[in-house]
Design an enzyme around this catalytic site. Sequence first.
Site, PDB file in Angstrom:
ATOM      1  N   GLU A  39       0.849  -1.195   0.000  1.00  0.00           N
ATOM      2  CA  GLU A  39       0.000   0.000   0.000  1.00  0.00           C
ATOM      3  C   GLU A  39       0.898   1.263   0.000  1.00  0.00           C
ATOM      4  O   GLU A  39       1.959   1.272   0.629  1.00  0.00           O
ATOM      5  CB  GLU A  39      -0.828  -0.060   1.296  1.00  0.00           C
ATOM      6  CG  GLU A  39      -1.799   1.081   1.527  1.00  0.00           C
ATOM      7  CD  GLU A  39      -2.587   0.874   2.848  1.00  0.00           C
ATOM      8  OE1 GLU A  39      -2.091   0.171   3.766  1.00  0.00           O
ATOM      9  OE2 GLU A  39      -3.693   1.421   2.943  1.00  0.00           O
ATOM     10  N   LYS A 110      -9.655   2.225  -1.916  1.00  0.00           N
ATOM     11  CA  LYS A 110      -9.864   1.557  -0.624  1.00  0.00           C
ATOM     12  C   LYS A 110     -11.253   1.840  -0.043  1.00  0.00           C
ATOM     13  O   LYS A 110     -11.641   3.002   0.131  1.00  0.00           O
ATOM     14  CB  LYS A 110      -8.783   2.007   0.358  1.00  0.00           C
ATOM     15  CG  LYS A 110      -8.701   1.180   1.630  1.00  0.00           C
ATOM     16  CD  LYS A 110      -7.498   1.618   2.458  1.00  0.00           C
ATOM     17  CE  LYS A 110      -7.228   0.711   3.636  1.00  0.00           C
ATOM     18  NZ  LYS A 110      -6.021   1.127   4.378  1.00  0.00           N
ATOM     19  N   CYS A 145      -5.217  -3.784   2.572  1.00  0.00           N
ATOM     20  CA  CYS A 145      -4.894  -3.703   3.993  1.00  0.00           C
ATOM     21  C   CYS A 145      -6.120  -3.869   4.901  1.00  0.00           C
ATOM     22  O   CYS A 145      -6.674  -4.953   4.976  1.00  0.00           O
ATOM     23  CB  CYS A 145      -4.136  -2.409   4.276  1.00  0.00           C
ATOM     24  SG  CYS A 145      -3.176  -2.516   5.808  1.00  0.00           S
ATOM     25  N   VAL A 172      -0.224  -2.343  10.816  1.00  0.00           N
ATOM     26  CA  VAL A 172       0.397  -1.806  12.037  1.00  0.00           C
ATOM     27  C   VAL A 172      -0.054  -2.536  13.308  1.00  0.00           C
ATOM     28  O   VAL A 172       0.416  -2.209  14.387  1.00  0.00           O
ATOM     29  CB  VAL A 172       0.108  -0.293  12.195  1.00  0.00           C
ATOM     30  CG1 VAL A 172       0.789   0.507  11.110  1.00  0.00           C
ATOM     31  CG2 VAL A 172      -1.386  -0.012  12.226  1.00  0.00           C
TER      32      VAL A 172
HETATM   33  C1  ACM Z   1      -4.066  -0.097   7.096  1.00  0.00           C
HETATM   34  O1  ACM Z   1      -5.141  -0.192   6.524  1.00  0.00           O
HETATM   35  N1  ACM Z   1      -3.053   0.519   6.532  1.00  0.00           N
HETATM   36  C2  ACM Z   1      -3.874  -0.686   8.422  1.00  0.00           C
END
Ligand code: ACM
Length: 270
Positions: A39, A110, A145, A172
Amino acid sequence: MIRVATVQYTPVHGCRQSNIEAISHLLEPVEADIVILPELCTSGYFFISREELAPLAEDIRGEACGMFSQMAVSKGAIIVAGMAEAAGGLFYNSVFVFRPDGSEPLVYRKSHLFYREWQVFERGDSGFPVIRDERLDVSVGIMLCYDWRFPEASRVLALEGADIIACPSNLVTDAWIKVMPARAIENKLYVAVANRAGRETRDGETLVFKGRSALYDPWGDPVAQAASEGDTVLISEIEPRLCRDKRFNDFNDIFADRRPDLYGSICRRR
Ligand code: ACM
């Protein structure tokens, strides 16, 4: 068999040009049919204003897209790269998919924004795409992610025929280590998590990225896994046909056994 390169790359925050060059260098020797990058791989992750993000966001006709497009053609590969996207005066946390025929990249924006992404990005409106490659006989689903926390994302991709889910990431927390394999098992498909390592500090707050990029097979086992630090390219072979038979014993098929007649009211309940 199809060769997949799951790339763990840690960008330098704000150094777009040198990140593009470093990625290009890292990918130079890679021979694979599908290449998956993390990402926000050209910009870094942690932004607290649109002003600082603006000069780092990619235009679909810009330099980074041009570089990846050419690379997809010269390698004969599908290249999946997470990048900040500028479009119509707005910013999206996007995945660009470059194809070997050199056609305009497909863009996934996203759907589920994480943490301070809310301050700089718009929520995606593109749905969850599956890219079909007839030459390779493979279907590649895209999520990004934090989408992993929503089983609906991977299920939609599986129902649309994905054999492998490419999941560029900047993870994270540690919870995903338990859950990504579940996304593979419950949908009987491959899941490739291209993560980053390192840390970024803004406004006195530090985010630590977890590395450990991996490719999971349809039984949730890691075929390849990176360390928690460092840049690396994981090369794995996948067999898409294994994902098309959703039976796991003589009586059960995870698609045929679904009960959508019972799910509707629950899905609508908040
Ligand atoms: C994320 O979506 N970068 C944790």
